[in-house]
Motif scaffolding. Structure first.
Motif, short mmCIF file in Angstrom:
data_model
loop_
_atom_site.label_atom_id
_atom_site.label_comp_id
_atom_site.label_asym_id
_atom_site.label_seq_id
_atom_site.Cartn_x
_atom_site.Cartn_y
_atom_site.Cartn_z
N GLY A 20 0.84 -1.19 0.00
CA GLY A 20 0.00 0.00 0.00
C GLY A 20 0.87 1.24 0.00
N VAL A 21 0.39 2.29 -0.64
CA VAL A 21 1.14 3.55 -0.71
C VAL A 21 0.18 4.70 -0.45
N PHE A 22 0.44 5.47 0.61
CA PHE A 22 -0.35 6.66 0.90
C PHE A 22 0.08 7.82 0.00
N GLN A 23 -0.90 8.69 -0.30
CA GLN A 23 -0.63 9.93 -1.02
C GLN A 23 -0.72 11.10 -0.04
N ALA A 24 -0.25 12.26 -0.47
CA ALA A 24 -0.16 13.42 0.42
C ALA A 24 -1.53 13.86 0.93
N ASP A 25 -2.59 13.62 0.16
CA ASP A 25 -3.92 14.07 0.57
C ASP A 25 -4.65 13.04 1.44
N GLY A 26 -3.98 11.94 1.77
CA GLY A 26 -4.59 10.91 2.61
C GLY A 26 -5.23 9.78 1.83
N SER A 27 -5.41 9.94 0.52
CA SER A 27 -5.88 8.81 -0.29
C SER A 27 -4.75 7.80 -0.40
N PHE A 28 -5.06 6.61 -0.92
CA PHE A 28 -4.01 5.60 -0.98
C PHE A 28 -4.31 4.56 -2.05
N PHE A 29 -3.24 3.94 -2.52
CA PHE A 29 -3.32 2.85 -3.49
C PHE A 29 -3.00 1.54 -2.78
N LEU A 30 -3.63 0.48 -3.26
CA LEU A 30 -3.43 -0.84 -2.69
C LEU A 30 -3.14 -1.82 -3.82
N LEU A 31 -2.03 -2.56 -3.70
CA LEU A 31 -1.77 -3.69 -4.58
C LEU A 31 -2.18 -4.93 -3.80
N VAL A 39 -4.03 -10.31 -9.24
CA VAL A 39 -3.37 -9.20 -8.57
C VAL A 39 -3.88 -7.91 -9.17
N VAL A 40 -4.42 -7.04 -8.33
CA VAL A 40 -5.10 -5.84 -8.80
C VAL A 40 -4.58 -4.61 -8.05
N VAL A 41 -4.75 -3.44 -8.68
CA VAL A 41 -4.48 -2.15 -8.03
C VAL A 41 -5.81 -1.48 -7.76
N LEU A 42 -6.01 -1.02 -6.54
CA LEU A 42 -7.23 -0.32 -6.13
C LEU A 42 -6.84 1.05 -5.58
N ARG A 43 -7.70 2.02 -5.77
CA ARG A 43 -7.46 3.35 -5.19
C ARG A 43 -8.61 3.67 -4.24
N TYR A 44 -8.25 4.17 -3.07
CA TYR A 44 -9.24 4.51 -2.04
C TYR A 44 -9.13 5.99 -1.69
N LYS A 45 -10.27 6.54 -1.35
CA LYS A 45 -10.29 7.93 -0.91
C LYS A 45 -9.81 8.04 0.53
N ARG A 46 -9.63 9.25 0.99
CA ARG A 46 -9.11 9.48 2.34
C ARG A 46 -9.98 8.83 3.40
N ASP A 47 -11.29 8.76 3.17
CA ASP A 47 -12.20 8.18 4.16
C ASP A 47 -12.25 6.66 4.09
N GLY A 48 -11.44 6.04 3.23
CA GLY A 48 -11.41 4.59 3.12
C GLY A 48 -12.39 4.00 2.13
N SER A 49 -13.17 4.84 1.47
CA SER A 49 -14.12 4.33 0.47
C SER A 49 -13.39 4.11 -0.86
N LEU A 50 -13.83 3.09 -1.59
CA LEU A 50 -13.21 2.75 -2.86
C LEU A 50 -13.51 3.83 -3.90
N ASP A 51 -12.49 4.23 -4.66
CA ASP A 51 -12.67 5.21 -5.72
C ASP A 51 -13.22 4.48 -6.95
N GLN A 52 -14.52 4.55 -7.14
CA GLN A 52 -15.17 3.81 -8.22
C GLN A 52 -14.84 4.38 -9.60
N GLN A 53 -14.32 5.62 -9.66
CA GLN A 53 -14.00 6.24 -10.95
C GLN A 53 -12.60 5.88 -11.43
N PHE A 54 -11.84 5.22 -10.58
CA PHE A 54 -10.47 4.84 -10.93
C PHE A 54 -10.48 3.87 -12.11
#
Length: 448
Positions: free
Chosen positions: A252-263, A271-286
Motif C-alpha cells: 500500500g502507498v499513501f498519497q499526500a492528501d490521505g488517499s491511498f493505493f493498494l496492490l 493481482v489488482v491495483v485499487l485506489r481509495y479515498k481518504r475516508d477509506g471508500s473505494l474510488d469507483q472512478q479509478f
C-alpha cells in the motif's frame, strides 16, 4: 575530486561505498551487524533502524546511521521498552516511519499484537502503533505508555507473557508468546504503510486469523485511524474491492492528501491495483470507472514491488522459483490508465541473461520520472544484489552503472530496502558470512 558516475559506489561513504548497520557497542562491526526488521530514511542521507543483535532476538533496539555511513554514537542503541499491558507481539515491529510532529522529529513503529480465542484456539493478528521522540524514547502520553492498539472485542483474549488470567487455561503451542521478531525476506515500507494526515495517524495492515497449526484461515485488509496526540483509536474500516469482497494486501502507498493505493490479491487469484479515498471508500472512478486495474494472475512463489508517485504507478512481478524468470515491470498513470510513454504502453521484461532470474522488488520513481529498481539476480542458490535504472520511456539508462545495472557480485546478496535522494541511491543489503552466522546487514550508497 571523486568522479561521480551514476550507478557506482561512492568511495567516501563508509568503507569504499559500503557501511555495516552498526551492532551494539562492544561488538565487532567487521563480523556482526544489527539484524534489521524495519528501516526508514530521515532525509539527507541519514537512516533509522530497528533490529536485534544475533543471539538476542527477543530484544529489539533502535539506532541511526549518519549520511557518511558512520554510526550515530550520540543516539547509540536504544532498547525498546516493552509495555507489559500490551498484547504479545505489540512491540515486534514490522514497519518504522520517520515523521515530523509539531515541528519535531518523531518516529512511528507498527507492531502486530496477537489474540486468541478458547473455543477453537485460533490466533488473531491485528495492529499496534508506538510513538517515539527524536531520541527513541516512548512518548508516554500517547496511548498506553507510548503504544496504542484497537481492541478487537469478544471472543478475542490478548496473548500476554505475564497474563495471570491464562494460568488455568491450556492454550495450544501455536499460541505461545513470540520469542523473536519476524525477519522478513524483503523489508518494505509499503508492506505496513503508516502516515500522518492532519491530527490523525493512518495505518494499513493485513488482519489475519490462524488455526491451531499456525495456518492462515482468514486474511483481509484494514485501515485504522488514531489520534496523533492521544493515540486513541478513531475508526477502523475493512477494505473491499468493487465487488464488495475482501482482498489480501501485498503493498500500500499513501498519497499526500490521505488517499491511498493498494496492490492486492482478490478472491479470483488476480493481482489488482485499487485506489481509495481518504475516508477509506473505494474510488469507483479509478481506471475509467472500472474501480481497479487487473494487472496479472497470482502464481506460486510470486514476489512483487509497488510504488505510486510522480503521476505513475509501477508494479513489478517476479517468480522466486524456478530461477530463470525475468522481472516484469508494469506502468500505469495515477488515474489507472496504461502509461503510453513507458515501453509503448506494454509491460517490460527485465532479464540480465537467460541462465539466471531477476527479482526486483524494491521500487522508486525519481523526480525525472525515471524508475529505480533493486532486488536480486538469481543464480542457482545464490542471490546477487542488483540495482537498475530505467528512463521515463522504460529503456535502460545507459549512463547508470554498466548498461543500466549495478551489481557487486556474490559479496552483496539482496536488496531489503531502497531510498532515493537527489544525488544518491541507498540500498539496504546483506553481506555473506562464514558458517551459520547471520549475514551482515550493510548499506550501499550509489551515485545517482
Amino acid at each position: 575530486m571523486t568522479h561521480q558516475q551514476p550507478g557506482t559506489l561512492d568511495p567516501e561513504f563508509g568503507k569504499l561505498g559500503l557501511a555495516t548497520v552498526p551492532p551494539e557497542k562492544g561488538r565487532n562491526p567487521d563480523v556482526e551487524s544489527l539484524q534489521v526488521v524495519a528501516v526508514d530514511s530521515l532525509g539527507e542521507g541519514s537512516l533509522a533502524f530497528c533490529g536485534f543483535s544475533a543471539g538476542l532476538e527477543t530484544s529489539l533496539m533502535f539506532t541511526k546511521m549518519l549520511r557518511d555511513g558512520t554510526w550515530d554514537e550520540d543516539t547509540g542503541h536504544v532498547k525498546v521498552v516493552t509495555n507489559e499491558e500490551a498484547p504479545d507481539s505489540s512491540h515486534q515491529y514490522v514497519s518504522l516511519a520517520s515523521v515530523i510532529i509539531d515541528g519535531k522529529q518523531a518516529y512511528l513503529a507498527v507492531g502486530q499484537p496477537a489474540y486468541y480465542e478458547t473455543e477453537h484456539y485460533q490466533v488473531l493478528h491485528t495492529v499496534s502503533v508506538a510513538r517515539y521522540d527524536s531520541t527513541f524514547n516512548a512518548v508516554s502520553e500517547f496511548g498506553n505508555k507510548g503504544i496504542t492498539w484497537p481492541e478487537p472485542g469478544k471472543p478475542w483474549i490478548p496473548i500476554q507473557s505475564q497474563d495471570s488470567t491464562q494460568k488455568n487455561t491450556s492454550p495450544s503451542p501455536a499460541l505461545a508468546p513470540a520469542t523473536r521478531p519476524a525477519k522478513m525476506p524483503f523489508i518494505s515500507r509499503s508492506s505496513r504503510p503508516i502516515t500522518v494526515i492532519g491530527d490523525h495517524i493512518q495505518v494499513l495492515y493485513p488482519l489475519k486469523i490462524e488455526d491451531e497449526s499456525g495456518a492462515i484461515t482468514s486474511e483481509d485488509v484494514w485501515i485504522t485511524s488514531f489520534d496523533l496526540h492521544t493515540g486513541k483509536p478513531q475508526s477502523s474500516i475493512n477494505l473491499k474491492d468493487r465487488n464488495n469482497t475482501p482482498v489480501k494486501m501485498l503493498h500500500g502507498v499513501f498519497q499526500a492528501d490521505g488517499s491511498f493505493f493498494l496492490l492486492a490479491r482478490n478472491t479470483e487469484s488476480r493481482v489488482v491495483v485499487l485506489r481509495y479515498k481518504r475516508d477509506g471508500s473505494l474510488d469507483q472512478q479509478f481506471a475509467d470507472g472500472k474501480g481497479e486495474i487487473d494487472v496479472f494472475g497470482d502464481v506460486d512463489a510470486l514476489v512483487t514491488g509497488f510504488e505510486a508517485s510522480n503521476g505513475r504507478l509501477i508494479i513489478t512481478r517476479a517468480v522466486w522459483k524456478p530461477n530463470r524468470n525475468p522481472t516484469n515491470v508494469f506502468c500505469f498513470t495515477s488515474d489507472g490508465k496504461r502509461d503510453g510513454t513507458f515501453n509503448d504502453g506494454q509491460a517490460l521484461a527485465l532479464q540480465r541473461d537467460p541462465e539466471s532470474g531477476l527479482a526486483m522488488v524494491q521500487v522508486h520513481i525519481d523526480a525525472q520520472r525515471r524508475i529505480v529498481l533493486a532486488g536480486s539476480q538469481l543464480k542457482g542458490t545464490i542471490q546477487e544484489m542488483n540495482v537498475v535504472r530505467l528512463l521515463e520511456d522504460g529503456k535502460l539508462d545507459p549512463t547508470f552503472g554498466t548498461d543500466g545495472y549495478f551489481d557487486y557480485g556474490r559479496d552483496l546478496r539482496t536488496a531489503n530496502a531502497l531510498f532515493l535522494e537527489q544525488d544518491a541511491i541507498r540500498v539496504l543489503t546483506e553481506f555473506p558470512t562464514a558458517g551459520s552466522q547471520p549475514f551482515l546487514e550493510r548499506v550501499a550508497k550509489l551515485f545517482a
